[in-house]
Write an enzyme that holds these catalytic residues in place. Structure first.
Site, mmCIF file in Angstrom:
data_model
loop_
_atom_site.group_PDB
_atom_site.id
_atom_site.type_symbol
_atom_site.label_atom_id
_atom_site.label_comp_id
_atom_site.label_asym_id
_atom_site.label_seq_id
_atom_site.Cartn_x
_atom_site.Cartn_y
_atom_site.Cartn_z
ATOM 1 N N ASP A 89 8.352 -44.880 -48.819
ATOM 2 C CA ASP A 89 9.387 -45.615 -49.549
ATOM 3 C C ASP A 89 10.143 -46.527 -48.594
ATOM 4 O O ASP A 89 10.229 -46.253 -47.396
ATOM 5 C CB ASP A 89 10.361 -44.630 -50.209
ATOM 6 C CG ASP A 89 11.234 -45.297 -51.261
ATOM 7 O OD1 ASP A 89 10.751 -46.226 -51.944
ATOM 8 O OD2 ASP A 89 12.404 -44.877 -51.421
ATOM 9 N N GLU A 90 10.680 -47.614 -49.126
ATOM 10 C CA GLU A 90 11.486 -48.575 -48.367
ATOM 11 C C GLU A 90 10.757 -49.081 -47.124
ATOM 12 O O GLU A 90 11.320 -49.168 -46.026
ATOM 13 C CB GLU A 90 12.846 -47.970 -47.988
ATOM 14 C CG GLU A 90 13.674 -47.481 -49.165
ATOM 15 C CD GLU A 90 14.172 -48.578 -50.102
ATOM 16 O OE1 GLU A 90 13.934 -49.777 -49.842
ATOM 17 O OE2 GLU A 90 14.807 -48.225 -51.120
#
Length: 191
Positions: A89-90
């Site tokens: 994620d991110e």
């Protein structure tokens, strides 16, 4: 023999878009499906992202999944032995070494699912995301809804005058805007 080959084939999937577009929600959905299928899953997020939790990937609508916070993409290579699916994620917050790491994981037969912002608050390609999209077998671009006009939004407009590239924040710091509303907002901010 065909099943062995198919099972060993790794892949790279990228989910990208603006803030509030459902990237993390889609990442969590795919990872939970893999877990339901009894696949061995490992999930990573940048250690700097502590908006909702230190050790969970959490979507804006509060769906979550346990994760391992890391400072460097190379940590994924050390922590991902004996897994079938890796979630990230991110990804825009990692440095460019993430591209090599993701390639290595996929080349070793791992399905890699990545979520991240495709553009920064200035509307420019964000960090390693363009390179990750280029090497992916599948790219899904998701959209938020423009808070000004209701059109599909593909920009994350920063509400503060902070010029730093990375400013963690939520609805108090960013709003999703379509191209037209983003360009209009940016032109009003210029001196």
């Amino acid at each position: 023999m065909f099943l062995e080959i198919a099972k060993k084939a790794g892949s790279i999937e990228v989910i990208c878009g603006s803030m509030f577009s459902g990237k993390t929600e889609e990442l969590i959905r795919r990872l939970k499906r893999a877990q339901f299928a009894n696949q061995k899953v490992e999930i990573y997020k940048p250690a700097i992202d502590v908006r909702y939790s230190d050790d969970q990937v959490v979507s804006h609508d509060s769906h979550s999944i346990p994760s391992t916070p890391i400072d460097s993409p190379s940590s994924m290579l050390l922590l991902s032995s004996d897994v079938e699916v890796v979630g990230i994620d991110e990804a825009q917050f990692f440095d460019d070494t993430i591209v090599e790491v993701v390639q290595s994981l996929a080349n070793n037969g791992i399905r890699v699912i990545i979520a991240g912002l495709d553009t920064d608050f200035m509307g420019k390609p964000f960090g390693p995301m363009p390179a990750l999209m280029a090497i992916a077998e599948d790219v899904q671009k998701v959209h938020a809804i423009c808070v000004k006009c209701g059109s599909p939004a593909n920009h994350s407009h920063r509400l503060s005058s902070d010029e730093n590239l990375v400013v963690l924040g939520e609805k108090e710091a960013y709003e999703p805007l379509c191209r037209h509303c983003f360009n209009e907002a940016v032109s009003k901010e210029k001196p």
